[in-house]
Design a protein around this motif. Sequence first.
Motif, short mmCIF file in Angstrom:
data_model
loop_
_atom_site.label_atom_id
_atom_site.label_comp_id
_atom_site.label_asym_id
_atom_site.label_seq_id
_atom_site.Cartn_x
_atom_site.Cartn_y
_atom_site.Cartn_z
N GLU A 29 0.80 -1.04 -0.02
CA GLU A 29 -0.04 -0.11 -0.04
C GLU A 29 0.79 1.34 -0.03
N GLN A 30 1.89 1.11 0.69
CA GLN A 30 3.00 2.30 0.56
C GLN A 30 3.61 2.51 -0.77
N LEU A 31 3.97 1.43 -1.21
CA LEU A 31 4.37 1.35 -2.66
C LEU A 31 3.45 1.98 -3.63
N LYS A 32 2.11 1.82 -3.46
CA LYS A 32 1.20 2.22 -4.35
C LYS A 32 1.02 3.86 -4.21
N ALA A 33 0.84 4.10 -3.05
CA ALA A 33 0.74 5.59 -2.61
C ALA A 33 2.09 6.34 -3.49
N LEU A 34 3.03 5.70 -3.27
CA LEU A 34 4.51 6.17 -3.77
C LEU A 34 4.38 6.49 -5.35
N VAL A 35 3.87 5.42 -6.10
CA VAL A 35 3.51 5.38 -7.51
C VAL A 35 2.79 6.45 -7.86
N GLN A 36 1.63 6.48 -7.18
CA GLN A 36 0.19 7.65 -7.35
C GLN A 36 0.91 8.77 -7.04
N PHE A 37 1.86 9.16 -6.15
CA PHE A 37 2.45 10.45 -5.71
C PHE A 37 3.30 10.70 -6.96
N GLU A 38 3.89 9.78 -7.50
CA GLU A 38 4.93 10.26 -8.64
C GLU A 38 3.94 10.60 -9.94
N ILE A 39 2.77 9.99 -9.92
CA ILE A 39 1.72 9.93 -11.46
C ILE A 39 1.52 11.64 -10.90
N ASP A 40 1.03 11.90 -9.73
CA ASP A 40 0.54 13.29 -9.72
C ASP A 40 1.69 14.43 -9.61
N HIS A 41 3.07 13.98 -9.76
CA HIS A 41 3.97 14.97 -10.03
C HIS A 41 4.79 14.51 -11.11
N ALA A 42 4.16 14.10 -12.22
CA ALA A 42 4.78 13.69 -13.37
C ALA A 42 5.39 14.81 -14.04
N GLY A 43 6.68 14.48 -14.29
CA GLY A 43 7.50 15.46 -14.87
C GLY A 43 8.09 16.59 -14.17
N LYS A 44 8.00 16.17 -12.78
CA LYS A 44 8.64 17.16 -11.49
C LYS A 44 9.52 16.47 -10.66
#
Length: 322
Positions: free
Chosen positions: A307-322
């Motif tokens: 679940e923590q790993l999923k949250a990390l992936v979603q966080f990076e999707i939300d910050h795509a290109g940043k």
Amino acid sequence: MKMKLKLKQIALIASIIFATLALATAQSSTAKKPAPAQTAAKTAAKSETTTPAHNASSGAPGLLPSQAEVEAALKRTFGYDPGFSWQIVEIRASGIPGIAELLVSINKNAPNHIFLPAEGQRAIVGEMIPFGPNPYAPARAKLEAVDGPSRGPKAPAILIAEFSDLECPHCKAAQPIVEKLAGDFPQVRFVFQQFPLPATLHPWAMKAAQYADCAAQMNTDAFWKYIDSIFENQGGIALATADDKLKELATAAGLDVQKISACSATPETEARIKKSMALGESLDVNSTPSVFINGRMVPAIANIPYEQLKALVQFEIDHAGK
């Protein structure tokens, strides 16, 4: 039993800290007259140099200790224990002026990062991390060169690239997690990059990489089935039987074993694997699996709660290109 194990872990950490102090002293005391690098044959029996240590001294003359100095400090610190072995993986400039970075593997584990000032009696054991408002941009730029087998959309939200070794048990543990992430994040593109570790650590990893690379050239869908079967059968593969077992698994995956066997021995296959490894090295990959999520390196993903790993992936999707 737990107390004894904890004490042993504490002793190991203390030994590594003492090693860094010894390294600092060795460099300081021999800076005016550097010793020549020793060959693997001349190192102590307890030292396992699986590949020649790379010393990037040409870019920063006078700042880096020699391999002989690092070897002497490690021998002085760990030489009392016949159960200790080490490998000097690399000696290089750290990217911070005046500080050298040493990569030293203890007992064939992932390398420790030791940061050593050009002057002084102290060193730092730990990881250097990207930092700033857009910390992963340099890694993302390098990852534009990925060319391994992939799945996911051509215009993804973000890229996840895995540098993996098919003989690596930690990579085997990571594989079902990567598969699950691929199912949970269909908007992400997943790329597999070959990064076989040295033969002294994983004797048949390069051969498996060659077969798998050829499988990807012939049939990407079969490639994923093939590497799953290699991971599943890791325990039953040895260097002496690797050819036969890899051919058997290729047949089971629906691949033309004769074509794959011939392809695995070609210079083109060797060049593709070396290119993948060079890309990983440019990104400071020195252990497997190393997974990059939107340019952020995430080692040992099997140790992260899902679940923590999923949250990390979603966080990076939300910050795509940043």
